[in-house]
Design an enzyme around this catalytic site. Structure first.
Site, PDB file in Angstrom:
ATOM      1  N   ARG A 120      32.792  52.886  28.904  1.00 58.38           N
ATOM      2  CA  ARG A 120      31.624  52.085  28.538  1.00 58.38           C
ATOM      3  C   ARG A 120      32.056  50.636  28.353  1.00 58.38           C
ATOM      4  O   ARG A 120      33.241  50.334  28.372  1.00 58.38           O
ATOM      5  CB  ARG A 120      30.912  52.646  27.299  1.00 58.38           C
ATOM      6  CG  ARG A 120      31.765  52.735  26.060  1.00 58.38           C
ATOM      7  CD  ARG A 120      31.002  53.329  24.865  1.00 58.38           C
ATOM      8  NE  ARG A 120      31.915  53.544  23.756  1.00 58.38           N
ATOM      9  CZ  ARG A 120      31.570  54.076  22.585  1.00 58.38           C
ATOM     10  NH1 ARG A 120      30.335  54.454  22.366  1.00 58.38           N
ATOM     11  NH2 ARG A 120      32.457  54.233  21.626  1.00 58.38           N
ATOM     12  N   CYS A 124      32.395  41.723  31.610  1.00 55.92           N
ATOM     13  CA  CYS A 124      33.044  40.519  31.097  1.00 55.92           C
ATOM     14  C   CYS A 124      31.998  39.761  30.291  1.00 55.92           C
ATOM     15  O   CYS A 124      30.918  39.461  30.816  1.00 55.92           O
ATOM     16  CB  CYS A 124      33.540  39.678  32.271  1.00 55.92           C
ATOM     17  SG  CYS A 124      33.832  37.965  31.802  1.00 55.92           S
ATOM     18  N   ASN A 158      25.988  47.119  21.064  1.00 53.98           N
ATOM     19  CA  ASN A 158      26.583  48.092  20.136  1.00 53.98           C
ATOM     20  C   ASN A 158      28.049  47.738  19.958  1.00 53.98           C
ATOM     21  O   ASN A 158      28.785  47.598  20.940  1.00 53.98           O
ATOM     22  CB  ASN A 158      26.492  49.514  20.692  1.00 53.98           C
ATOM     23  CG  ASN A 158      26.842  50.555  19.643  1.00 53.98           C
ATOM     24  OD1 ASN A 158      26.090  50.747  18.687  1.00 53.98           O
ATOM     25  ND2 ASN A 158      27.988  51.189  19.784  1.00 53.98           N
ATOM     26  N   GLU A 159      28.444  47.555  18.723  1.00 49.72           N
ATOM     27  CA  GLU A 159      29.852  47.278  18.419  1.00 49.72           C
ATOM     28  C   GLU A 159      30.480  46.345  19.456  1.00 49.72           C
ATOM     29  O   GLU A 159      31.388  46.729  20.197  1.00 49.72           O
ATOM     30  CB  GLU A 159      30.652  48.575  18.331  1.00 49.72           C
ATOM     31  CG  GLU A 159      30.290  49.407  17.130  1.00 49.72           C
ATOM     32  CD  GLU A 159      31.279  50.533  16.863  1.00 49.72           C
ATOM     33  OE1 GLU A 159      32.077  50.856  17.757  1.00 49.72           O
ATOM     34  OE2 GLU A 159      31.235  51.097  15.755  1.00 49.72           O
ATOM     35  N   CYS A 169      39.561  37.456  33.348  1.00 52.13           N
ATOM     36  CA  CYS A 169      39.171  37.268  34.762  1.00 52.13           C
ATOM     37  C   CYS A 169      38.994  35.781  35.065  1.00 52.13           C
ATOM     38  O   CYS A 169      39.068  34.931  34.175  1.00 52.13           O
ATOM     39  CB  CYS A 169      37.890  38.047  35.065  1.00 52.13           C
ATOM     40  SG  CYS A 169      36.397  37.294  34.395  1.00 52.13           S
ATOM     41  N   GLU A 315      26.742  53.531  10.840  1.00 56.76           N
ATOM     42  CA  GLU A 315      27.454  54.685  11.392  1.00 56.76           C
ATOM     43  C   GLU A 315      28.564  55.070  10.428  1.00 56.76           C
ATOM     44  O   GLU A 315      29.226  54.201   9.847  1.00 56.76           O
ATOM     45  CB  GLU A 315      28.153  54.341  12.716  1.00 56.76           C
ATOM     46  CG  GLU A 315      27.288  54.197  13.927  1.00 56.76           C
ATOM     47  CD  GLU A 315      28.148  53.972  15.172  1.00 56.76           C
ATOM     48  OE1 GLU A 315      29.314  54.417  15.219  1.00 56.76           O
ATOM     49  OE2 GLU A 315      27.652  53.323  16.106  1.00 56.76           O
ATOM     50  N   PHE A 365      33.638  66.490  20.425  1.00 53.01           N
ATOM     51  CA  PHE A 365      34.360  67.002  19.252  1.00 53.01           C
ATOM     52  C   PHE A 365      34.164  66.111  18.022  1.00 53.01           C
ATOM     53  O   PHE A 365      34.767  66.342  16.980  1.00 53.01           O
ATOM     54  CB  PHE A 365      35.847  67.182  19.565  1.00 53.01           C
ATOM     55  CG  PHE A 365      36.075  68.212  20.643  1.00 53.01           C
ATOM     56  CD1 PHE A 365      35.646  69.520  20.461  1.00 53.01           C
ATOM     57  CD2 PHE A 365      36.669  67.871  21.836  1.00 53.01           C
ATOM     58  CE1 PHE A 365      35.814  70.473  21.457  1.00 53.01           C
ATOM     59  CE2 PHE A 365      36.845  68.809  22.842  1.00 53.01           C
ATOM     60  CZ  PHE A 365      36.417  70.123  22.652  1.00 53.01           C
TER      61      PHE A 365
HETATM   62  C1  GAL Z   1      31.462  53.964  17.287  1.00 50.56           C
HETATM   63  C2  GAL Z   1      30.408  53.810  18.360  1.00 50.56           C
HETATM   64  C3  GAL Z   1      29.607  55.080  18.571  1.00 50.56           C
HETATM   65  C4  GAL Z   1      30.529  56.271  18.603  1.00 50.56           C
HETATM   66  C5  GAL Z   1      31.332  56.314  17.319  1.00 50.56           C
HETATM   67  C6  GAL Z   1      32.244  57.500  17.202  1.00 50.56           C
HETATM   68  O1  GAL Z   1      32.508  53.109  17.509  1.00 50.56           O
HETATM   69  O2  GAL Z   1      29.511  52.775  18.049  1.00 50.56           O
HETATM   70  O3  GAL Z   1      28.878  54.964  19.772  1.00 50.56           O
HETATM   71  O4  GAL Z   1      31.370  56.174  19.707  1.00 50.56           O
HETATM   72  O5  GAL Z   1      32.119  55.173  17.249  1.00 50.56           O
HETATM   73  O6  GAL Z   1      33.088  57.395  16.092  1.00 50.56           O
END
Ligand code: GAL
Length: 691
Positions: A120, A124, A158-159, A169, A315, A365
């Site tokens: 993912r 760039c 995202n992140e 590049c 998260e 997992f």
């Molecule tokens: C984060 C990410 C999520 C998922 C998660 C797993 O870094 O934003 O999409 O991958 O980690 O820990």
């Protein structure tokens, strides 16, 4: 680029509860499953979910051909169930067709290799094609869903930088040159800033400048440092680009991007200034019994990035992750205490990656709220109990953490001590120093905020500066003003060494901090690996590993710690100087945890602040307040019982029981004591088991 940079208006997230839930990936499941999801989400007390983060290819399967139907249906189902939506702009990762049509938008590594599709974030950050498509997709999302009644806020990308935070590049080189031209004006300015007469690096054309790809030997330090700054700024531009689109189409909806706690590669002070609310992803290592200490530092930063406003934990993991070499699950009860820790530190949410555990792909997992065994899974039982328990903490929402101590977080110095290759020692790293210093304050019973190197400091009694390798006069002046007015500053080793162009300050370290600290560094004195020297401190002997300095102290400086072994024996190690009604300390060495406690006890004592006599790193107390009621979170991060001594009686919101005197908590126990607002920050000491 930044029409909204000075927009001080902060939009509220549209949710009237503590946010509880997680990432939701309905496009990995059948529609039938969605109905079961909704039923179980309600049972678990879910109030918000984040989606569709990685779904661009499912939403635009071919260029310009959109398939909104499935997302329309999911959003309507969620809304009908009263679940709010943290709606992603779906730009976290490009569809394959975009990258194949424009292979030049892919990222390169420092060796000049192009990174392939198949994971993912294959983009760039500087790519014009990527940026153009990001703006297009964001606009499409905003126009379609901007008025959806379930929309709580926008989740941009995202992140940022999780996988690709720097790109080497040729497009990045072009962008880097533009960034440098902005910073230095002309080529003479750049040559001067980069000190190019060393090793024959004078540039005669902008086109000769490249991003710092792997070179025969150590690379120009200013070039490296500027590349760090540039790369953070390049990502920031990408963020701003989406913000601009969203502000135009949906001016009243809050925007955020989820951070990765203390993440080296992006200057989060800059990012936080552009968004409405800070959100964070936190994955403390379950195998590390002290991971909650690092989490406390991360959360202190999160609440401080927007001046103490509540933030959202977006998260976390319900049990094991799947990206470590060994992914240890969380013991029963640990999910709860770790989640409450985030709330204690100012989060108005507890959210997880992810709602339903995947059956395929890279993260199958990774634990989830709803494990592979569905509602019978332990993670579901524990998160469901937590979701319902959180309802008892509603009054905590919007309140702010109380703290007397702040730690300076400075990305420039972080980059300087980690990107630059030629330093006295690679053992002194900004992040390690910050963690060690924070750990000592945490252990002594203080919740620690973060603050920029130039302040503002007035809210605090003590400001600690674990390392400020790159320092300027404005920062020194801000610290001096704070100290003159009664504040206490503690500066760590290898600070005030260079200016923003990596040039050693006139006369050497601590450069602009010299006047405040009253000391000069004659020579940095790193210790060989394995060598541990000693110092005397106030009747104690403390260990000095890795780093020391030959310092000379002015006559009005009090020498608190003296080297007791090695070449530096008899010389000052730790100093204190009274300035105005405050004090300025210099700790010229690295210290072991015990030594840090000895020194910081002394600092706190002289600042008139309490410190725990009996210490237990697992016993944490943090207070939030709304100005009328204080909410003191008592958390036991370990398995052995701990006993907290309450300064005032109150009610435990989790149980409804009265609480006074000593509160004992068993392993992974927690209590949230509501009591009338106290004038000074409540200090919670511990009672030794035998007291
Ligand atoms: C984060 C990410 C999520 C998922 C998660 C797993 O870094 O934003 O999409 O991958 O980690 O820990």
């Amino acid at each position: 680029m930044t029409q909204h940079r000075d927009d001080e208006r902060v939009r509220e997230v549209r949710i009237d509860a503590l946010a509880f839930g997680g990432d939701y990936n309905p496009d990995q499941w059948s529609e039938e499953t969605w109905h079961e999801d909704i039923r179980l989400m309600k049972e678990a007390g879910v109030t918000m979910v984040s989606l569709p983060i990685f779904s661009w290819p499912q939403l635009e399967p071919e260029p310009g051909v959109y398939d909104w139907g499935w997302l329309d249906r999911v959003l309507d189902l969620l809304h009908a169930a009263g679940i709010r939506i943290d709606l992603a702009t779906a730009t976290a990762t490009p569809p394959s067709w975009l990258l194949r049509a424009h292979p030049e938008m892919g990222p390169w590594d420092a060796e000049g290799r192009r990174l392939e599709f198949g994971s993912r974030q294959t983009y760039c950050p500087s790519s014009p094609i990527w940026r153009e498509n990001v703006a297009r997709m964001t606009r499409a999302m905003a126009e379609r869903y901007g008025e959806h009644p379930g929309l709580a806020m926008w989740h941009i990308s995202n992140e940022y930088g999780d996988h690709v935070s720097r790109c080497w590049c040729s497009e990045s080189s072009r962008h880097f040159r533009r960034w440098l031209a902005d910073r230095y004006g002309d080529l003479d300015g750049l040559n001067e800033a980069w000190g190019v007469n060393v090793w024959g690096q004078r540039y005669t054309s902008w086109d000769h400048i490249e991003v710092p790809r792997t070179a025969p030997g150590p690379i120009n330090p200013t070039q490296l440092l500027d590349f760090e700054r540039f790369s953070s700024d390049a990502m920031l531009e990408l963020f701003q680009l989406e913000i601009d689109v969203l502000r135009e189409v949906t001016p009243d909806i809050a925007v955020t991007t989820n951070f990765m706690s203390m993440f080296r590669d992006l200057d989060y002070w800059d990012f936080a200034a552009r968004e409405d609310i800070v959100t964070d992803d936190a994955y403390p290592e379950p195998a590390d019994p002290a991971s909650h200490v690092g989490a406390a530092l991360n959360y202190g930063l999160m609440r401080s990035l927007k001046g103490g406003r509540p933030w959202l934990l977006l998260e976390s993991s319900a049990s094991a992750t799947s990206w470590r070499d060994v992914n240890v699950p969380k013991a029963p009860g640990k999910i709860r205490v770790e989640s409450l820790q985030a709330v204690a530190h100012g989060s108005d949410s507890v959210m997880f990656f992810q709602w339903r555990q995947a059956r395929y792909g890279q993260e199958k997992f990774h634990s989830s709220m709803l494990g592979h065994r569905g509602e019978r899974s332990r993670s579901f039982q524990e998160t469901k109990a937590l979701g319902n328990e959180l309802k008892r903490l509603e009054q905590v929402r919007g309140t702010r953490v109380r703290s007397r101590v702040a730690l300076v977080v400075d990305w420039d110095s972080w980059w300087g001590s980690s990107a630059v290759e030629s330093l006295p020692s690679q053992r002194l790293q900004w992040a390690d120093q910050a963690r060690a210093w924070h750990r000592a304050m945490h252990t002594l019973g203080h919740a620690v905020d973060a603050v920029r190197a130039a302040g503002p400091f007035e809210e605090y009694d003590v400001v600690v500066v674990p390392n400020l390798y790159i320092a300027d006069q404005a920062q020194a002046d801000a610290m001096r003003a704070f100290v003159e007015n009664g504040g206490h500053v503690v500066v760590g080793p290898f600070s005030g060494v260079v200016d923003a162009t990596e040039k050693v300050h006139e006369g050497g370290a601590p450069g602009p901090l010299r006047d405040l600290l009253g000391i000069e560094v004659d020579e940095q004195w790193p210790l060989a690996d394995g060598v541990v020297e000693r110092a005397f401190y106030d009747g104690d002997t403390i260990d000095v590993p890795c780093w020391a300095e030959w310092i000379e102290a002015d006559a009005d400086v009090e020498v608190r710690g003296v080297h007791a072994s090695g070449v530096l024996e008899g010389r000052p190690a730790i100093t204190r100087r009274t300035v105005g009604s405050g004090s300025a300390w210099y700790v010229s060495t690295m210290l072991e945890p015990e030594g840090m406690l000895t020194v910081f006890r002394d600092v706190l004592r002289s600042a008139g602040l309490p410190a725990r006599r009996h210490v237990d790193v697992d016993a944490e107390a943090v207070t939030r307040t709304d100005g009328t009621t204080d909410y003191t979170f008592l958390l036991n991060h370990g398995t052995a019982p701990v006993a907290f001594a309450l300064p005032a009686s109150g009610v435990d919101l989790l149980t409804g029981a009265d609480a006074a005197g000593v509160v004992e908590l068993g392993g992974y126990g927690a209590a949230v004591i509501a009591s009338p607002h106290a004038a000074s920050v409540p200090f919670i000491s511990l009672t030794a088991p035998n007291e």
